[in-house]
Design an enzyme around this catalytic site. Structure first.
Site, short mmCIF file in Angstrom:
data_model
loop_
_atom_site.label_atom_id
_atom_site.label_comp_id
_atom_site.label_asym_id
_atom_site.label_seq_id
_atom_site.Cartn_x
_atom_site.Cartn_y
_atom_site.Cartn_z
N HIS A 127 72.96 -97.06 76.65
CA HIS A 127 72.05 -95.90 76.96
C HIS A 127 71.21 -95.73 78.03
O HIS A 127 70.88 -94.61 78.65
CB HIS A 127 71.39 -95.25 75.56
CG HIS A 127 70.27 -96.18 75.33
ND1 HIS A 127 70.02 -97.28 74.31
CD2 HIS A 127 68.77 -96.32 76.04
CE1 HIS A 127 68.93 -97.94 74.47
NE2 HIS A 127 68.22 -97.28 75.05
N SER A 169 64.43 -101.04 76.57
CA SER A 169 65.70 -100.94 76.22
C SER A 169 66.54 -101.71 77.14
O SER A 169 66.45 -101.82 78.67
CB SER A 169 66.28 -99.75 76.42
OG SER A 169 65.69 -98.74 75.41
#
Length: 538
Positions: A112, A222
């Site tokens: 992502h 992330s």
């Protein structure tokens, strides 16, 4: 208390005297001596106490070594597809994440972080430069990606990180990344609080093993490593917002990471296979007795088998699965793997496309063994997010037709109950057998030729001029070969939608100009051209 008052008072009393003495150059300054005070004590020392040297604070040793030499900051410029106007390029977005160097001059990060990207740069600690990067492999179903940098000296002095195992519950781990609030590396520490199957929100359909940790994971973390004893035990990837749960974050564990790296070893990512079945746990004693099961707390009941999946024709509803590849399946659907309890699907999770899995089962109370060759069934992709693809659509007479999928549904927020049913039960009710594409009239570009057609928005196409429509390609062909009048019937009650072909043709350029429509259709959901990927190398 009285003594303290006396000391303070004497201090004020001697102050002028001290000032006078300090201002006399011929004599050295004198300090007042109080009872019990050592002559060598400093003026700030408490009365009656010896001087104690203050220890200089020492930085604790880094438990995971010089992580700065392995961590990188990833900046991605992405283009999000516009499902409401699919002929447009889409909206431009910019995001920041983390990654870390592994063997082979590769950088591991989250899918992502780089999905839909058009330009990537990475930065390393102590280097002011931003280096263009490119995606080597991306696995949207398990939210992992590999990127690399072509600059010859980028990996010089960088230290590849090694992988560890699954940490124990309550073990301490540290998460590294570049979260909001600063430009430098951040580290947060927490404990392992749960090891379980979880939904991976990037695809919104896939479930894999995930580890819950109490370390704070925020936007920018992330793709960063979660470490223990100098080894990577996970990749930070998702968590709950503060209004849902506090201190709940997840990392992708090493079994998922190692499987991804092994899958791409042949130069291609084949995705996770799936049994494509539903099942029920068998923990009720009366139910177990009815099915002819022993009182040994083993077995789960097959509820349905997806016709497009690898189990079709091999497993049947009503089968009781007793063991998978020799691992007994408990009545709560768990098996013992490497000393840990996990759902029996974890055995399948560790396999690859083309591998086989063996089941011991009961069918009609008779024991038997079956073998299933694994692959990923295509219908599941409709219920998950798609990335690095263009939306498929057909625009005709200002009417926009699109196949039903999660991205389209979220873009329009359609609340039609029939539409929601077709989406939710697309697999369970085998809707895909009759409608491989559930074609929806998603939008209308207003024009005199399509007035008063707003009630049809959100309806599902059934047939055109008496011919059943199963795919978007068939719809495009029906429009291309249409006679003077097109009669479009929708699923459900109500009159058909009727268009005059001549009027549609006369309005084509007018509609395209008014709404900046570059192309009236796109029938193939395909990645962006390779040229745009190559641009990242320059």
């Amino acid at each position: 208390m009285k003594r303290l008052v006396v000391i303070i008072y004497l201090g004020f009393l001697f102050a002028p005297f001290l000032h006078a003495q300090e201002s006399t150059p011929e004599r050295p300054p004198m300090e007042p001596q109080f009872p019990g005070q050592h002559s060598g004590a400093s003026r700030s020392s408490p009365p009656g106490q010896a001087v104690v040297p203050v220890p200089v604070p020492m930085a604790p040793p880094k438990p995971n070594g010089p992580v700065q030499k392995s961590l990188v900051r990833v900046t991605a410029t992405a283009v999000e597809p516009d499902y409401r106007a699919p002929w447009n390029a889409g909206g431009l977005q910019r995001g920041v994440g983390a990654g870390f160097v592994i063997s082979g001059n590769r950088i591991l990060t989250n899918a992502h972080v780089v999905a839909n990207s058009r330009y990537l740069t990475v930065e390393r600690d102590g280097d002011p430069n931003k280096y263009p990067a490119m995606v080597q492999f991306i696995a949207n179903d398990c939210d992992l990606a590999l990127i690399t940098v072509s600059a010859p000296d980028f990996f010089k002095n960088m230290i590849p990180l090694k992988f560890g195992g699954i940490p124990a519950l309550e073990a301490t781990v540290s998460a590294y990344g570049y979260p909001i609030g600063g430009e430098r590396m951040s580290v947060t520490t927490g404990i392992v609080s749960r090891i379980d199957f979880q939904l991976y929100s990037h695809s919104s359909i896939d479930q894999h093993l995930a580890i819950q940790i109490s370390a704070q994971i925020n936007p920018g973390n992330s793709g960063g490593p979660v470490m223990q004893d100098g080894k990577v035990v996970g990749v930070a990837f998702q968590g709950y917002s503060g209004d849902v749960a506090q201190g709940v974050a997840y990392m992708i564990p090493t079994p998922v990471i190692k499987r991804f790296l092994q899958d791409i070893s042949n130069g291609h990512y084949d995705e996770y296979p799936d049994l494509a079945i539903t099942y029920a746990k068998l923990q009720n004693p009366t139910q177990r007795k009815f099915l002819g099961l022993k009182d040994d707390d083993h077995g789960v009941l097959v509820s349905s088998v997806v016709a497009a999946g690898p189990s079709d024709g091999i497993l049947r509803p009503g089968d009781v699965l007793l063991a998978i590849d020799g691992h007994p399946i408990a009545s709560d659907a768990n098996v013992e793997l490497e000393g840990e309890r996990a759902q029996f699907e974890e055995v399948v999770e560790r396999k690859f496309k083309g591998d086989s899995v063996k089941f011991d089962l009961l069918r009609d109370k008779q024991p038997m063994t079956v073998t299933i060759k694994l692959y990923k069934p295509w219908p599941y992709s409709v219920q998950g997010h798609s990335y690095d693809v263009r939306p498929r659509y057909v625009l005709y007479g200002g009417l926009l037709f699109q196949p039903l999928n999660l991205d389209m549904l979220e873009a329009y927020r359609l609340a039609d109950l029939r539409l929601r049913h077709f989406f939710e039960y697309f697999i369970l009710e085998q809707i895909y057998l009759q409608h491989p594409d559930v074609i929806v009239l998603s939008n209308i570009l207003p024009d005199p030729i399509n007035t008063y057609l707003a009630p049809y928005r959100g309806a599902i196409v059934d047939e055109v001029n008496g011919k059943k429509i199963r795919t978007l390609d068939e719809l495009a062909d029906a429009f291309a070969q249409a006679p003077e009048r097109l009669v479009i019937r929708m699923i459900g009650d109500g009159p058909p939608l009727v268009l005059d072909r001549n009027k549609v043709e006369a309005a084509r350029e007018r509609i395209k100009t008014r709404y900046n429509v570059a192309n009236e259709q796109n029938l193939q959901e395909r990645p962006e051209p390779a040229e745009s990927k190559q641009a990242n190398k320059t």
